[in-house]
Scaffold this motif. Structure first.
Motif, PDB file in Angstrom:
ATOM      1  N   GLU A  58      30.842  86.999  15.640  1.00 15.09           N
ATOM      2  CA  GLU A  58      32.177  87.558  15.835  1.00 15.09           C
ATOM      3  C   GLU A  58      33.194  86.507  16.275  1.00 15.09           C
ATOM      4  O   GLU A  58      34.253  86.850  16.799  1.00 15.09           O
ATOM      5  CB  GLU A  58      32.124  88.700  16.855  1.00 15.09           C
ATOM      6  N   TYR A  59      32.886  85.243  16.022  1.00 10.59           N
ATOM      7  CA  TYR A  59      33.838  84.171  16.320  1.00 10.59           C
ATOM      8  C   TYR A  59      34.614  83.797  15.064  1.00 10.59           C
ATOM      9  O   TYR A  59      34.085  83.829  13.949  1.00 10.59           O
ATOM     10  CB  TYR A  59      33.116  82.930  16.860  1.00 10.59           C
ATOM     11  N   HIS A  60      35.871  83.445  15.259  1.00 13.36           N
ATOM     12  CA  HIS A  60      36.735  82.973  14.169  1.00 13.36           C
ATOM     13  C   HIS A  60      36.672  81.448  14.161  1.00 13.36           C
ATOM     14  O   HIS A  60      37.118  80.787  15.090  1.00 13.36           O
ATOM     15  CB  HIS A  60      38.176  83.449  14.390  1.00 13.36           C
ATOM     16  N   HIS A  61      36.081  80.875  13.098  1.00 12.38           N
ATOM     17  CA  HIS A  61      35.877  79.432  13.022  1.00 12.38           C
ATOM     18  C   HIS A  61      36.852  78.779  12.043  1.00 12.38           C
ATOM     19  O   HIS A  61      37.095  79.301  10.954  1.00 12.38           O
ATOM     20  CB  HIS A  61      34.458  79.106  12.531  1.00 12.38           C
ATOM     21  N   VAL A  62      37.352  77.623  12.435  1.00  8.78           N
ATOM     22  CA  VAL A  62      38.086  76.743  11.531  1.00  8.78           C
ATOM     23  C   VAL A  62      37.446  75.370  11.655  1.00  8.78           C
ATOM     24  O   VAL A  62      37.258  74.861  12.771  1.00  8.78           O
ATOM     25  CB  VAL A  62      39.582  76.659  11.892  1.00  8.78           C
ATOM     26  N   GLY A  63      37.058  74.777  10.520  1.00 13.70           N
ATOM     27  CA  GLY A  63      36.350  73.511  10.626  1.00 13.70           C
ATOM     28  C   GLY A  63      36.372  72.699   9.340  1.00 13.70           C
ATOM     29  O   GLY A  63      37.033  73.048   8.359  1.00 13.70           O
ATOM     30  N   PHE A  64      35.619  71.587   9.381  1.00 13.51           N
ATOM     31  CA  PHE A  64      35.514  70.648   8.262  1.00 13.51           C
ATOM     32  C   PHE A  64      34.044  70.340   8.042  1.00 13.51           C
ATOM     33  O   PHE A  64      33.327  69.944   8.972  1.00 13.51           O
ATOM     34  CB  PHE A  64      36.278  69.360   8.567  1.00 13.51           C
ATOM     35  N   GLN A  65      33.575  70.531   6.815  1.00 13.13           N
ATOM     36  CA  GLN A  65      32.182  70.276   6.470  1.00 13.13           C
ATOM     37  C   GLN A  65      31.995  68.796   6.158  1.00 13.13           C
ATOM     38  O   GLN A  65      32.547  68.278   5.183  1.00 13.13           O
ATOM     39  CB  GLN A  65      31.764  71.135   5.270  1.00 13.13           C
ATOM     40  N   TYR A  88      37.462  74.836   6.123  1.00  9.54           N
ATOM     41  CA  TYR A  88      37.169  76.255   5.996  1.00  9.54           C
ATOM     42  C   TYR A  88      37.731  77.054   7.167  1.00  9.54           C
ATOM     43  O   TYR A  88      37.952  76.528   8.262  1.00  9.54           O
ATOM     44  CB  TYR A  88      35.660  76.497   5.870  1.00  9.54           C
ATOM     45  N   ASP A  89      37.977  78.322   6.892  1.00  8.41           N
ATOM     46  CA  ASP A  89      38.476  79.283   7.879  1.00  8.41           C
ATOM     47  C   ASP A  89      37.621  80.529   7.712  1.00  8.41           C
ATOM     48  O   ASP A  89      37.725  81.222   6.708  1.00  8.41           O
ATOM     49  CB  ASP A  89      39.954  79.583   7.614  1.00  8.41           C
ATOM     50  N   THR A  90      36.752  80.797   8.680  1.00  3.08           N
ATOM     51  CA  THR A  90      35.799  81.892   8.574  1.00  3.08           C
ATOM     52  C   THR A  90      36.160  82.990   9.555  1.00  3.08           C
ATOM     53  O   THR A  90      36.203  82.761  10.768  1.00  3.08           O
ATOM     54  CB  THR A  90      34.364  81.399   8.869  1.00  3.08           C
ATOM     55  N   ALA A  91      36.436  84.193   9.038  1.00  2.00           N
ATOM     56  CA  ALA A  91      36.836  85.317   9.879  1.00  2.00           C
ATOM     57  C   ALA A  91      35.649  85.857  10.673  1.00  2.00           C
ATOM     58  O   ALA A  91      34.483  85.676  10.277  1.00  2.00           O
ATOM     59  CB  ALA A  91      37.436  86.421   9.016  1.00  2.00           C
ATOM     60  N   PRO A  92      35.901  86.525  11.791  1.00  2.74           N
ATOM     61  CA  PRO A  92      34.802  87.153  12.534  1.00  2.74           C
ATOM     62  C   PRO A  92      34.053  88.168  11.671  1.00  2.74           C
ATOM     63  O   PRO A  92      34.607  88.743  10.734  1.00  2.74           O
ATOM     64  CB  PRO A  92      35.533  87.853  13.692  1.00  2.74           C
ATOM     65  N   GLY A  93      32.769  88.383  12.003  1.00  2.00           N
ATOM     66  CA  GLY A  93      31.967  89.356  11.283  1.00  2.00           C
ATOM     67  C   GLY A  93      31.176  88.763  10.140  1.00  2.00           C
ATOM     68  O   GLY A  93      30.939  89.429   9.138  1.00  2.00           O
ATOM     69  N   HIS A  94      30.730  87.527  10.278  1.00  2.00           N
ATOM     70  CA  HIS A  94      30.040  86.852   9.180  1.00  2.00           C
ATOM     71  C   HIS A  94      28.614  86.464   9.573  1.00  2.00           C
ATOM     72  O   HIS A  94      28.249  86.457  10.742  1.00  2.00           O
ATOM     73  CB  HIS A  94      30.806  85.585   8.760  1.00  2.00           C
ATOM     74  N   ASP A  95      27.830  86.149   8.552  1.00  3.83           N
ATOM     75  CA  ASP A  95      26.532  85.493   8.715  1.00  3.83           C
ATOM     76  C   ASP A  95      26.615  84.180   7.952  1.00  3.83           C
ATOM     77  O   ASP A  95      27.439  84.028   7.040  1.00  3.83           O
ATOM     78  CB  ASP A  95      25.416  86.384   8.163  1.00  3.83           C
ATOM     79  N   ILE A 107      32.488  69.688  11.647  1.00  4.58           N
ATOM     80  CA  ILE A 107      33.356  69.563  12.810  1.00  4.58           C
ATOM     81  C   ILE A 107      34.125  70.873  12.918  1.00  4.58           C
ATOM     82  O   ILE A 107      34.802  71.286  11.976  1.00  4.58           O
ATOM     83  CB  ILE A 107      34.340  68.386  12.672  1.00  4.58           C
ATOM     84  N   VAL A 108      34.010  71.528  14.082  1.00  5.19           N
ATOM     85  CA  VAL A 108      34.609  72.851  14.269  1.00  5.19           C
ATOM     86  C   VAL A 108      35.731  72.749  15.296  1.00  5.19           C
ATOM     87  O   VAL A 108      35.524  72.293  16.420  1.00  5.19           O
ATOM     88  CB  VAL A 108      33.555  73.881  14.712  1.00  5.19           C
ATOM     89  N   PHE A 109      36.925  73.173  14.889  1.00  4.76           N
ATOM     90  CA  PHE A 109      38.114  73.035  15.725  1.00  4.76           C
ATOM     91  C   PHE A 109      38.463  74.328  16.468  1.00  4.76           C
ATOM     92  O   PHE A 109      39.213  74.297  17.444  1.00  4.76           O
ATOM     93  CB  PHE A 109      39.318  72.631  14.863  1.00  4.76           C
TER      94      PHE A 109
END
Length: 289
Positions: A58-65, A88-95, A107-109
């Motif tokens: 349930e975290y909102h992630h923004v990062g660079f692979q 990437y920008d990943t919304a909460p509620g993911h696997d 790298i996750v900002f």
């Protein structure tokens, strides 16, 4: 050196370890940034879910692979692959899970400070809770059609997340078409809610919002408690375009960039006794206007 702060992931402020992976955290300026490494075979729902205690991340992630590949499955069941070089920008509620035989390094900002850490059981904090919702979303969806409405929702969600970040809010979760967020400052919560309403209006939709300040219980990435319940009830009482706040929030935010219109005492289901409610507006010429 004055005016320059340098840090390296090789010397992190904190290392968070979990099965088949770890995150090196560094805090620089106002940001906490993580270098996240997961080995082949790692999957969030297998190796982190027991720590988080939620069905999905349930975290909102923004990062660079940086290297390796990662698959992400959204709450709606859509699957996408993150490859080296992708932002990437990943919304909460993911696997998510590692693909192939190479470790995933990224790298996750955003959404990393408390990620993969067990919540302190029963920890209670004083915070300002914001609920937002889209008014008349069912009717609007019928009028726009599925494709156009989905695009409109994506634009609105992008606006909300950008404004949350700009006002130092933390997205807790989505609530249908709306958001639950928390702030350290009542003033920032109100300013964010007002700007969300203006941004939505420019898209041709209307939002309503409720804000209350009180003590909440942290339940993993979620919030619990009477303060959360009251903020939701205040939001439900708001009309299109309105930001309603409790008397507590109004007292703490008075004297700043806002003016408050008394809306009277309201009885809310599940809340003991009537509560004073105010409509928050930007003061003309203020930084919030």
């Amino acid at each position: 050196m004055p005016g320059l702060d340098l840090k390296r992931f090789a010397e992190p402020d904190e290392r968070v370890e979990f099965e088949l992976g770890h995150t090196d955290l560094v805090t620089i300026g106002p940001l906490t940034v993580g270098r996240e490494v997961e080995e082949p075979g790692w999957r969030w729902s297998t190796h982190v879910r027991p720590i988080a205690g939620t069905e999905r991340c349930e975290y909102h992630h923004v990062g660079f692979q940086v290297s390796g590949r990662l698959m992400v499955e959204t709450r709606d069941g859509e699957v996408g692959e993150i490859r080296p070089g992708d932002l990437y920008d990943t919304a909460p509620g993911h696997d998510s899970w590692v693909v192939g035989d190479e470790p995933s390094v990224r790298i996750v900002f955003q959404g990393i400070r408390d990620w993969a850490k067990p919540p302190d059981p029963g920890e209670r904090v004083l915070t300002t809770v914001l609920f937002t919702d889209i008014v008349g979303s069912t009717t609007a969806a019928e009028q726009h059609g599925d494709h156009a409405w989905r695009q409109l929702l994506e634009a609105h969600q992008e606006d909300v997340r950008g404004l949350l970040e700009a006002h130092r809010g933390r997205e807790v979760k989505m609530t249908g078409d709306g958001f639950l967020a928390m702030f350290e400052s009542p003033g920032r919560a109100i300013a964010c809610a007002l700007r969300i309403a203006r941004a939505a209006h420019l898209l041709g939709i209307e939002t309503r919002a409720g804000v209350h300040t009180g003590e909440v219980e942290l339940a993993g990435p979620d919030l619990r408690g009477v303060a959360v319940h009251l903020a939701a009830r205040v939001m439900e009482d708001a009309a299109a375009g309105q930001v309603l706040v409790s008397a507590t929030t109004r007292e703490l935010a008075s004297g700043g960039d806002f003016e408050f219109i008394e809306m009277g005492r309201r009885d809310f289901k599940g809340v003991s006794g009537p509560r004073e409610v105010y409509e928050a507006r930007s003061r003309p010429g203020s930084s919030a206007s």
